[in-house]
Design an enzyme around this catalytic site. Structure first.
Site, PDB file in Angstrom:
ATOM      1  N   TYR A 250     -90.225 -15.774  57.673  1.00  0.00           N
ATOM      2  CA  TYR A 250     -90.033 -17.460  57.139  1.00  0.00           C
ATOM      3  C   TYR A 250     -90.020 -18.506  58.154  1.00  0.00           C
ATOM      4  O   TYR A 250     -89.535 -17.895  59.566  1.00  0.00           O
ATOM      5  CB  TYR A 250     -89.368 -17.392  56.365  1.00  0.00           C
ATOM      6  CG  TYR A 250     -88.477 -18.475  56.070  1.00  0.00           C
ATOM      7  CD1 TYR A 250     -89.389 -19.619  54.731  1.00  0.00           C
ATOM      8  CD2 TYR A 250     -87.947 -19.028  57.065  1.00  0.00           C
ATOM      9  CE1 TYR A 250     -88.364 -20.396  54.695  1.00  0.00           C
ATOM     10  CE2 TYR A 250     -86.591 -20.410  56.380  1.00  0.00           C
ATOM     11  CZ  TYR A 250     -87.757 -21.246  55.419  1.00  0.00           C
ATOM     12  OH  TYR A 250     -87.083 -22.084  55.259  1.00  0.00           O
TER      13      TYR A 250
ATOM     14  N   HIS B 144     -81.096 -32.197  66.452  1.00  0.00           N
ATOM     15  CA  HIS B 144     -81.319 -32.053  64.796  1.00  0.00           C
ATOM     16  C   HIS B 144     -81.571 -33.460  63.902  1.00  0.00           C
ATOM     17  O   HIS B 144     -80.547 -33.362  62.916  1.00  0.00           O
ATOM     18  CB  HIS B 144     -80.765 -31.140  64.188  1.00  0.00           C
ATOM     19  CG  HIS B 144     -81.396 -30.872  62.675  1.00  0.00           C
ATOM     20  ND1 HIS B 144     -80.291 -29.895  61.559  1.00  0.00           N
ATOM     21  CD2 HIS B 144     -82.430 -30.637  62.486  1.00  0.00           C
ATOM     22  CE1 HIS B 144     -80.542 -29.241  60.025  1.00  0.00           C
ATOM     23  NE2 HIS B 144     -82.433 -29.316  61.337  1.00  0.00           N
TER      24      HIS B 144
ATOM     25  N   ARG C 247     -91.301 -24.398  50.064  1.00  0.00           N
ATOM     26  CA  ARG C 247     -91.822 -25.557  51.694  1.00  0.00           C
ATOM     27  C   ARG C 247     -93.203 -25.711  51.205  1.00  0.00           C
ATOM     28  O   ARG C 247     -94.809 -25.176  50.928  1.00  0.00           O
ATOM     29  CB  ARG C 247     -91.663 -25.064  52.657  1.00  0.00           C
ATOM     30  CG  ARG C 247     -90.711 -24.522  52.690  1.00  0.00           C
ATOM     31  CD  ARG C 247     -89.451 -25.811  53.349  1.00  0.00           C
ATOM     32  NE  ARG C 247     -88.586 -25.296  53.966  1.00  0.00           N
ATOM     33  CZ  ARG C 247     -87.254 -26.284  54.707  1.00  0.00           C
ATOM     34  NH1 ARG C 247     -87.772 -27.208  54.970  1.00  0.00           N
ATOM     35  NH2 ARG C 247     -85.597 -26.412  53.967  1.00  0.00           N
TER      36      ARG C 247
ATOM     37  N   CYS D 266     -80.967 -31.422  53.047  1.00  0.00           N
ATOM     38  CA  CYS D 266     -80.014 -33.080  52.664  1.00  0.00           C
ATOM     39  C   CYS D 266     -81.009 -33.714  52.698  1.00  0.00           C
ATOM     40  O   CYS D 266     -79.594 -35.002  53.294  1.00  0.00           O
ATOM     41  CB  CYS D 266     -78.658 -32.683  54.127  1.00  0.00           C
ATOM     42  SG  CYS D 266     -78.060 -31.676  53.699  1.00  0.00           S
TER      43      CYS D 266
ATOM     44  N   ASP E  13     -87.337 -34.005  61.276  1.00  0.00           N
ATOM     45  CA  ASP E  13     -86.309 -32.724  61.635  1.00  0.00           C
ATOM     46  C   ASP E  13     -85.625 -32.377  62.467  1.00  0.00           C
ATOM     47  O   ASP E  13     -84.471 -32.556  62.999  1.00  0.00           O
ATOM     48  CB  ASP E  13     -87.157 -31.284  61.218  1.00  0.00           C
ATOM     49  CG  ASP E  13     -86.321 -30.240  60.916  1.00  0.00           C
ATOM     50  OD1 ASP E  13     -85.020 -30.399  60.935  1.00  0.00           O
ATOM     51  OD2 ASP E  13     -86.453 -29.271  61.912  1.00  0.00           O
TER      52      ASP E  13
ATOM     53  N   SER F 141     -80.090 -29.322  56.950  1.00  0.00           N
ATOM     54  CA  SER F 141     -81.255 -28.710  55.992  1.00  0.00           C
ATOM     55  C   SER F 141     -81.256 -29.086  55.128  1.00  0.00           C
ATOM     56  O   SER F 141     -80.025 -28.417  54.489  1.00  0.00           O
ATOM     57  CB  SER F 141     -81.013 -26.767  56.138  1.00  0.00           C
ATOM     58  OG  SER F 141     -81.430 -26.905  57.832  1.00  0.00           O
TER      59      SER F 141
ATOM     60  N   LYS G  42     -87.063 -24.573  65.170  1.00  0.00           N
ATOM     61  CA  LYS G  42     -85.580 -23.986  65.617  1.00  0.00           C
ATOM     62  C   LYS G  42     -85.148 -23.216  66.833  1.00  0.00           C
ATOM     63  O   LYS G  42     -84.030 -23.437  67.554  1.00  0.00           O
ATOM     64  CB  LYS G  42     -84.832 -23.564  64.364  1.00  0.00           C
ATOM     65  CG  LYS G  42     -85.547 -24.282  62.704  1.00  0.00           C
ATOM     66  CD  LYS G  42     -84.401 -25.718  63.009  1.00  0.00           C
ATOM     67  CE  LYS G  42     -84.956 -26.399  61.936  1.00  0.00           C
ATOM     68  NZ  LYS G  42     -84.441 -26.965  60.835  1.00  0.00           N
TER      69      LYS G  42
ATOM     70  N   ARG H 133     -83.747 -18.422  56.480  1.00  0.00           N
ATOM     71  CA  ARG H 133     -82.724 -18.430  57.466  1.00  0.00           C
ATOM     72  C   ARG H 133     -82.370 -18.049  57.524  1.00  0.00           C
ATOM     73  O   ARG H 133     -81.565 -17.751  55.937  1.00  0.00           O
ATOM     74  CB  ARG H 133     -82.204 -19.766  58.511  1.00  0.00           C
ATOM     75  CG  ARG H 133     -83.780 -20.343  59.107  1.00  0.00           C
ATOM     76  CD  ARG H 133     -83.322 -21.711  59.722  1.00  0.00           C
ATOM     77  NE  ARG H 133     -83.032 -22.194  58.715  1.00  0.00           N
ATOM     78  CZ  ARG H 133     -81.119 -22.952  59.051  1.00  0.00           C
ATOM     79  NH1 ARG H 133     -80.676 -22.169  59.598  1.00  0.00           N
ATOM     80  NH2 ARG H 133     -80.657 -23.539  58.200  1.00  0.00           N
TER      81      ARG H 133
HETATM   82  O1  SAT Z   1     -86.334 -22.681  58.094  1.00  0.00           O
HETATM   83  S1  SAT Z   1     -86.300 -23.946  58.802  1.00  0.00           S
HETATM   84  O2  SAT Z   1     -85.209 -23.666  60.333  1.00  0.00           O
HETATM   85  O3  SAT Z   1     -87.852 -24.497  59.288  1.00  0.00           O
HETATM   86  C1  SAT Z   1     -85.703 -25.227  57.968  1.00  0.00           C
HETATM   87  C2  SAT Z   1     -84.545 -25.898  57.893  1.00  0.00           C
HETATM   88  O4  SAT Z   1     -83.694 -25.282  57.820  1.00  0.00           O
HETATM   89  O5  SAT Z   1     -84.157 -26.705  57.826  1.00  0.00           O
HETATM   90 MN    MN Z   2     -84.401 -28.643  59.858  1.00  0.00          MN
END
Ligand code: SAT
Ligand code: MN
Length: 588
Positions: free
Chosen positions: A208, A237, A374, A261, A286, A259, A217, A80
């Site tokens: 991405y 989140h 991922r 963690c 998530d 993210s 998000k 991100r």
């Molecule tokens: O790329 S995402 O935002 O979907 C994954 C994350 O950073 O939690």
């Molecule tokens: Mn996340």
């Protein structure tokens, strides 16, 4: 011969407002073709075939990983981009100091210039999607337009996409408009813009995950958090997990961590052998949408239909459920491969042949799999999948948990005294940064409620909304804070983590039931070593002591930092948070 009843209405004719918007975008972007996604298996096969033929996807070993594929992104497009992500509200103060802001008119103008003609020689895909079960009153819909078939395949896994969603949109008339193009994949021409007042998203220049799968998000957190405030709910989140105790009762927890963690691992943890009778059911890993129910409890749905999880570190020891889940029907991004085309990443046995960029593996080039590589897979593939994931009214939440990645200061677990204190605990969260976002990894930053990159409006207003939520809940969940990442003087993790985390969650449920003990401290209620179930756990009494210690000196410093941080929100900061902070400091 088919009768009229068997002839499906073409998708373009289902919703006038959607079609009008698609035509307007078509004029702007000039695609060579328009493709409406109906969510069918046949379309998925068609798109997969297309990407395999043009070399964007690679089939993985069909014997060990049936129907699994690898996608390699452009090396400069792997995470991100928070520094290029904007909230565009009429008033800058509504976006708050927690967001980058741009005037909506200026932003639209800038984005129109980028989108103009950007889909020439490309296909424009229309993806109607629903966040949440199709028949849930808590769900919300959107339409993503994209020129990336990889994004289409990902959205088909991550959301309930296709005809059903479009039919719901046609009934409701309201949807979030998300326009996406990979553009030139030039970091200099990359922006992720949000217009919460218009329920619109414009994303250009990245393919991405969080930048491009707009249901995730961008919609389910940034736009939805704004919607949630005006409608009286919360978009968070948070992962959602159900724990069945040895008596057979199931309780649900919603947990917020930044993210990368460990939300995915916690959401599908495998109980340790020394805790017989416990079972774990996953609802989400998530995002949680939380609504006050008519019974005064807080009810949660997972708006997503898939997992977009971090691959490195996933193995049969750390997360057996995830490891089994991703052995079929999975789309991998930026992992390495073995010489017989099995996906590979750090933490697995075996050896990589090609790294994430497709080069022969050479340790001099860094890790074989990208640290933010991922897997994308349907929630239904998870061995611990809970059928209640589909419940239209969601699941009732017994406890909310905040957590960060902290070497020191925060103990393994503590409980807030009440709702107001719990909101402060969330607002005061901090965590070390990870590879999920572009930027330096491992620096501690404030990350309130793990929402720093995702709250679509001013944090001051957000905490006010959180505070107002408490009194509306006659059976409010208890609020906790955890830190699995505390280290000793040598830098070694003190807590084993993974499945053993169930011991901490079980203590929380004990607190909810009134059966588990704790000591009152200035920061909240902390278990004594004897309050935790440590049967069968190999941990020294000293380590346990260190994990549960509250150091007044460190906390005085911590609270001073929190006060300074909260001060940034000026008059939008609810005074109740500062009063709560005063109270905590006095207790020290
Ligand atoms: O790329 S995402 O935002 O979907 C994954 C994350 O950073 O939690
Ligand atoms: Mn996340």
């Amino acid at each position: 011969m088919a009768t009229a009843a068997h002839v499906l209405t073409p998708l373009a004719q289902l919703s006038r407002p959607v079609n009008d918007w698609v035509q307007a975008v078509r004029e702007l972007t000039q695609p060579r073709a328009v493709y409406w996604c109906d969510g069918s298996e046949a379309q998925t096969r068609e798109l997969t075939g297309l990407l395999l033929r043009n070399g964007e996807l690679h089939a993985l070993n069909p014997e060990h990983f049936p129907n699994c594929h690898l996608y390699r992104s452009t090396p400069n497009d792997v995470a991100r981009v928070e520094h290029l992500t904007y909230i565009c509200t009429r008033l800058q103060a509504d976006a708050g100091p927690n967001n980058l802001w741009m005037d909506p008119q200026v932003a639209h103008q800038q984005m129109r210039a980028l989108f103009r003609g950007c889909m020439r020689e490309r296909t424009l895909y229309v993806i109607p999607y629903c966040m949440g079960p199709l028949d849930s009153p808590l769900a919300r819909c959107g339409v993503e337009i994209t020129d990336s078939p990889y994004v289409v395949l990902s959205m088909l896994i991550m959301t309930r996409a296709g005809r059903g969603a479009l039919e719901r949109i046609a009934r409701e008339g309201r949807f979030v408009r998300g326009l996406h193009s990979t553009g030139e994949l030039d970091p200099e021409r990359r922006f992720i813009m949000h217009f919460p007042e218009e329920l619109a998203i414009e994303s250009y220049g990245s393919g991405y995950g969080g930048n491009a799968l707009l249901g995730k998000k961008c919609h389910a957190l940034r736009i939805a958090s704004w919607q949630a405030r005006s409608e009286g709910w919360l978009a968070e989140h948070m992962m959602i997990v159900g724990l069945q105790d040895p008596h057979g009762a199931t309780h649900y927890l919603a947990c917020a961590f930044p993210s990368a963690c460990g939300k995915t691992n916690l959401a599908m943890l495998v109980p340790p052998a020394s805790m017989p009778g416990w079972r774990v059911f996953t609802i989400g890993d998530d995002i949680a949408w939380l609504h006050p129910g008519p019974d005064g409890r807080l009810w949660a749905i997972n708006p997503e239909a898939g997992f977009f999880g971090v691959a490195p570190g996933t193995n049969p020891q750390t997360n057996r459920n995830a490891y089994e889940m991703i052995r079929r029907d999975t789309l991998f991004t930026n992992v390495a491969v073995t010489k017989d085309d099995q996906p590979w990443w750090e933490g697995l046995s075996g050896t990589p042949a090609l790294d994430w960029q497709g080069r022969p593996y050479d340790p001099a080039n860094g890790p074989a799999a990208h640290p933010n590589s991922r897997f994308t897979v349907s929630v239904r593939r998870n061995p611990s999948y809970s059928p209640h994931t589909e419940d239209p009214s969601g699941v009732p939440i017994s406890a909310l948990v905040f957590g960060g990645r902290r070497r020191e200061v925060a103990p393994l677990v503590y409980e807030a005294r009440d709702w107001r204190h719990g909101v402060l605990v969330g607002a005061a969260m901090a965590s070390e940064t990870t590879a999920a976002a572009v930027g330096q990894v491992g620096v501690t930053r404030r990350d309130p409620m793990a929402m720093q990159p995702f709250c679509g409006y001013n944090f001051g207003d957000y905490w006010r909304h959180w505070l107002a939520m408490g009194p509306r809940l006659t059976r409010a969940p208890r609020i906790f804070h955890v830190n699995w990442f505390r280290r000793d003087a040598q830098g070694k993790f003190l807590w084993p983590g993974y499945g053993e985390n169930l011991r901490v969650l079980a203590w929380m449920l004990g607190r909810c039931a009134g059966t588990a003990g704790a000591v009152e401290t200035a920061i909240g209620r902390v278990p004594r070593p004897s309050d935790l179930n440590t049967q069968g756990l190999s941990i020294s009494p000293e380590a346990l002591q260190a994990l549960l210690a509250v150091d007044p000196g460190l906390w005085r410093k911590e609270y001073a930092e929190v006060r300074q941080y909260l001060g940034r929100y000026g008059e939008r900061l609810p005074p109740a948070l500062l009063e709560e902070l005063d109270h905590c400091e006095q207790q020290l």
